[in-house]
Write an enzyme that holds these catalytic residues in place. Structure first.
Site, PDB file in Angstrom:
ATOM      1  N   LYS A 116       0.822  -1.217   0.000  1.00 13.49           N
ATOM      2  CA  LYS A 116       0.000   0.000   0.000  1.00 13.49           C
ATOM      3  C   LYS A 116       0.847   1.254   0.000  1.00 13.49           C
ATOM      4  CE  LYS A 116      -4.493  -1.527   1.585  1.00 13.49           C
ATOM      5  NZ  LYS A 116      -5.641  -1.265   2.450  1.00 13.49           N
ATOM      6  N   LYS A 198      -6.526 -12.349  -6.906  1.00 14.45           N
ATOM      7  CA  LYS A 198      -7.879 -12.523  -6.390  1.00 14.45           C
ATOM      8  C   LYS A 198      -8.808 -11.416  -6.877  1.00 14.45           C
ATOM      9  CE  LYS A 198      -7.929 -10.379  -1.812  1.00 14.45           C
ATOM     10  NZ  LYS A 198      -8.303 -10.497  -0.407  1.00 14.45           N
ATOM     11  N   LYS A 201     -11.908  -5.101  -6.330  1.00 14.70           N
ATOM     12  CA  LYS A 201     -12.611  -3.928  -6.860  1.00 14.70           C
ATOM     13  C   LYS A 201     -11.688  -3.039  -7.687  1.00 14.70           C
ATOM     14  CE  LYS A 201     -11.762  -1.021  -2.811  1.00 14.70           C
ATOM     15  NZ  LYS A 201     -10.704  -1.751  -2.139  1.00 14.70           N
TER      16      LYS A 201
END
Ligand code: TRP
Length: 334
Positions: A116, A198, A201
């Site tokens: 991140k 995976k 969004k």
């Protein structure tokens, strides 16, 4: 009496995006199936979302939508404690304490922090760094036996276990040692356009949202990546045919069919018949969920009653743990 004997299960999802098929098949559906087996706590992890900048109105809307969708998926608020994380101040309070029992080096090794902070270079804030200690607090307040999480969160549960060991080593048996719970069944759903990662969004074309319109869902399935196998053969081979395996996995999860049954069903028919069939099965699975979520969302009074009573039940348990911790570390009782 029976209630007390039940093991405790806890998990949360960040309302940073709309819930999708991966959340449903990989997590929520398993929670629903285990309702009676465990004493359950499920929350909207809103405190966690602001480690990345959020639009306030969207965050508020998505938090309530997530609650409505949890219920629409079958999580009965009478039998599961459903709450909004920021409504239970003990999370932030214990989070602070645990920060002081977590090492800089440990936090530096968290892969999610590394990912991140690489992705949001302009906002590498302290919260992003200490996020795992807040997650440890989320968990430990409820003394759960099991924490169902995806692979990507296992490292955070491992860190939580290290914190338990350190804290209990100093102060005695304050926290119960939690186990990560990776369900065998229930699918790890991969992206439809990139089956090696995976469903997320962040790649909307490969992601099917719970509230999505049927025609959009069908379009995404028709465009799903399969492979260039000239025989177009529906066969379960995750290593060589990851896209097909993912679609089979989804189809199996929503229909209850085995891989062998699916192979037989589409024998000689190819991907052209298979992909829309998966789309159709998913649409029919999501239709009642979408309709129920829309109905619940309109009933503001009901939603409010659910999250208030959830926060009340959660606070009762959480504050008990927090008081114990405060006492152990030496704070004067208020
Ligand atoms: N970190 C989790 C995620 O991003 C969400 C989460 C927050 C969580 N607190 C938790 C999951 C406690 C399990 C238990 O997916």
């Amino acid at each position: 009496m029976e209630e007390q004997a039940k093991k405790v299960m806890l998990s949360g999802i960040q309302p940073s995006g709309d819930l999708h098929l991966g959340n449903y098949l990989g997590a929520i559906k398993n929670w629903v199936d285990r309702t009676d087996e465990f004493d359950n706590y499920y929350f909207m992890a809103d405190l966690h979302t602001i480690t990345v900048r959020q639009n306030p109105a969207d965050l508020r809307r998505r938090t309530l939508e997530q609650l409505a969708q949890y219920i629409a998926c079958g999580l009965d608020p009478e039998r599961n404690t459903l709450f909004i994380q920021s409504h239970v101040p003990a999370h932030a309070q214990l989070g602070w304490v645990l920060n002081c029992y977590t090492m800089f080096g440990e936090l530096s090794r968290m892969t999610q922090f590394k990912d991140k902070s690489a992705k949001h270079k302009d906002n590498i804030n302290g919260g992003l760094f200490t996020y795992p200690t807040l997650m440890a607090a989320d968990i430990l307040l409820y003394q759960p036996d099991f924490v169902p999480v995806g692979e990507d969160q296992k490292q955070h549960v491992e860190l939580t276990r290290n914190i338990v060991q350190r804290f209990n080593g100093i102060y005695g048996e304050v926290f119960k040692m939690p186990e990560p719970y990776i369900p065998k069944a229930g699918a790890r759903v991969m992206g439809l356009t990139a089956p090696e990662s995976k469903m997320s969004k962040s790649i909307p074309e490969g992601c099917v949202f719970l509230m999505e319109k049927p025609e959009d869902i069908q379009r995404k399935f028709k465009r799903a990546i399969t492979d260039s196998d000239t025989q177009n053969c529906v066969r379960y081979d995750p290593e060589h045919k990851p896209g097909v395996a993912n679609l089979m996995n989804i189809y199996a999860a929503v229909t209850g069919k085995s891989y062998a049954q699916i192979e037989a069903e589409f024998e000689g028919q190819g991907y052209g018949a298979f992909k829309p069939a998966v789309g159709e099965a998913v649409i029919e699975t999501l239709r009642p969920i979408r309709e129920e979520a829309q109905r619940i969302l309109k009933d503001k009074a009901y939603l409010e009653q659910v999250y208030r009573s959830g926060a009340e039940k959660a606070s009762y348990v959480a504050n008990k743990t927090l008081r114990k911790v405060y006492k152990k570390v030496g704070f004067v009782a208020p």
